[in-house]
Design a protein around this motif. Structure first.
Motif, PDB file in Angstrom:
ATOM      1  N   VAL A  81       0.837  -1.199   0.000  1.00 54.80           N
ATOM      2  CA  VAL A  81       0.000   0.000   0.000  1.00 54.80           C
ATOM      3  C   VAL A  81       0.873   1.251   0.000  1.00 54.80           C
ATOM      4  CG1 VAL A  81      -1.500   1.385   1.516  1.00 54.80           C
ATOM      5  CG2 VAL A  81      -2.100  -0.984   0.990  1.00 54.80           C
ATOM      6  N   TRP A  82       1.871   1.269   0.868  1.00 53.79           N
ATOM      7  CA  TRP A  82       2.690   2.470   0.990  1.00 53.79           C
ATOM      8  C   TRP A  82       3.583   2.694  -0.221  1.00 53.79           C
ATOM      9  CZ3 TRP A  82       1.424   6.394   3.661  1.00 53.79           C
ATOM     10  CH2 TRP A  82       0.675   6.231   4.830  1.00 53.79           C
ATOM     11  N   ILE A  83       4.124   1.644  -0.807  1.00 49.68           N
ATOM     12  CA  ILE A  83       4.968   1.876  -1.988  1.00 49.68           C
ATOM     13  C   ILE A  83       4.111   2.341  -3.169  1.00 49.68           C
ATOM     14  CG2 ILE A  83       5.051  -0.514  -2.872  1.00 49.68           C
ATOM     15  CD1 ILE A  83       7.933   2.076  -2.843  1.00 49.68           C
ATOM     16  N   SER A 130      -3.065   5.227  -6.450  1.00 50.49           N
ATOM     17  CA  SER A 130      -4.080   4.923  -5.440  1.00 50.49           C
ATOM     18  C   SER A 130      -3.954   3.470  -4.980  1.00 50.49           C
ATOM     19  CB  SER A 130      -5.483   5.137  -6.013  1.00 50.49           C
ATOM     20  OG  SER A 130      -6.458   4.672  -5.091  1.00 50.49           O
ATOM     21  N   SER A 131      -4.100   3.274  -3.681  1.00 50.35           N
ATOM     22  CA  SER A 131      -4.065   1.930  -3.104  1.00 50.35           C
ATOM     23  C   SER A 131      -5.429   1.483  -2.586  1.00 50.35           C
ATOM     24  CB  SER A 131      -3.058   1.902  -1.945  1.00 50.35           C
ATOM     25  OG  SER A 131      -3.514   2.746  -0.889  1.00 50.35           O
ATOM     26  N   THR A 132      -6.468   2.255  -2.885  1.00 52.16           N
ATOM     27  CA  THR A 132      -7.783   1.973  -2.296  1.00 52.16           C
ATOM     28  C   THR A 132      -8.372   0.638  -2.741  1.00 52.16           C
ATOM     29  OG1 THR A 132      -8.895   3.281  -4.006  1.00 52.16           O
ATOM     30  CG2 THR A 132      -8.337   4.412  -1.947  1.00 52.16           C
ATOM     31  N   HIS A 133      -7.840   0.055  -3.791  1.00 51.24           N
ATOM     32  CA  HIS A 133      -8.346  -1.241  -4.268  1.00 51.24           C
ATOM     33  C   HIS A 133      -7.821  -2.418  -3.434  1.00 51.24           C
ATOM     34  CE1 HIS A 133      -4.425  -0.739  -6.155  1.00 51.24           C
ATOM     35  NE2 HIS A 133      -4.380  -2.049  -6.316  1.00 51.24           N
ATOM     36  N   LEU A 134      -6.848  -2.174  -2.575  1.00 48.31           N
ATOM     37  CA  LEU A 134      -6.248  -3.255  -1.791  1.00 48.31           C
ATOM     38  C   LEU A 134      -6.956  -3.414  -0.446  1.00 48.31           C
ATOM     39  CD1 LEU A 134      -2.489  -2.559  -2.479  1.00 48.31           C
ATOM     40  CD2 LEU A 134      -3.911  -4.361  -3.461  1.00 48.31           C
ATOM     41  N   GLN A 135      -7.082  -4.637  -0.013  1.00 50.65           N
ATOM     42  CA  GLN A 135      -7.717  -4.959   1.261  1.00 50.65           C
ATOM     43  C   GLN A 135      -6.612  -5.270   2.272  1.00 50.65           C
ATOM     44  OE1 GLN A 135     -10.416  -8.246   0.977  1.00 50.65           O
ATOM     45  NE2 GLN A 135     -11.047  -8.101   3.107  1.00 50.65           N
ATOM     46  N   ASP A 141       8.576  10.521   7.164  1.00 49.79           N
ATOM     47  CA  ASP A 141       7.680   9.960   8.182  1.00 49.79           C
ATOM     48  C   ASP A 141       6.974   8.703   7.672  1.00 49.79           C
ATOM     49  OD1 ASP A 141       8.454  11.989   9.873  1.00 49.79           O
ATOM     50  OD2 ASP A 141       6.588  13.138   9.664  1.00 49.79           O
ATOM     51  N   ILE A 142       6.619   8.707   6.410  1.00 50.44           N
ATOM     52  CA  ILE A 142       5.978   7.522   5.826  1.00 50.44           C
ATOM     53  C   ILE A 142       6.936   6.339   5.851  1.00 50.44           C
ATOM     54  CG2 ILE A 142       5.128   6.508   3.663  1.00 50.44           C
ATOM     55  CD1 ILE A 142       3.919   9.344   3.081  1.00 50.44           C
TER      56      ILE A 142
END
Length: 152
Positions: A45-47, A54-59, A113-114
């Motif tokens: 998600v972070w990479i 967008s990472s919103t498709h990942l659970q 920070d990320i």
């Protein structure tokens, strides 16, 4: 920059060490696999976010974790973080990244920070997985940074 890169070298090493331990324990308990999948998906998600996508498709959480799928995800994450960090400059570490969380909330956070969060988040969950290995007669791994540093 050296410290950030070193933290990620440790993270990638620790992920591989723990993956071997889970595999050697017979594939891991469902709880250990669930946590390990979460750890690997969170790194993904972070990479994805760091690359401006967008990472919103990942659970982030799922109960269908499989050690082979986790291994493939860890390998992909390693490749992506290695490439990302190789191109990152010291100046870019303090730039803000605007991204959306999994539920779509928008945030702005410095890249430094990320990256620190990703490294610390993984360490937290690797400790939980080690505890599960110990409780289920697996062989927990010593994954402390200093152990990594002494040999790398």
């Amino acid at each position: 920059m050296k410290t950030v890169k070193r933290m990620f070298e440790h993270q990638l090493w620790a992920d591989r060490q723990l993956l071997d331990a889970v595999r050697n324990s017979g594939g891991g308990s469902p709880e250990a696999l669930r946590l390990f999948r979460h750890l690997a998906i969170a790194e993904q998600v972070w990479i994805i976010r760091l690359n401006g996508e967008s990472s919103t498709h990942l659970q982030l959480w799922a109960d269908d974790a499989d050690v082979d799928d986790i291994e493939a995800l860890i390998a992909s994450n390693e490749q992506q973080y290695t490439a990302y960090l190789a191109a990152l400059t010291e100046e870019q570490l303090d730039e803000d990244l605007t991204y959306a969380s999994q539920n779509g909330t928008v945030f702005r956070t410095p890249i430094r920070d990320i990256l620190t969060h990703v490294a610390l988040h993984g360490q937290y969950h690797r400790g939980q997985i080690n505890r599960i290995l110990r409780e289920t007669a697996g062989e927990p791994q010593a994954l402390d940074f200093i152990l990594f540093a002494r040999n790398n």
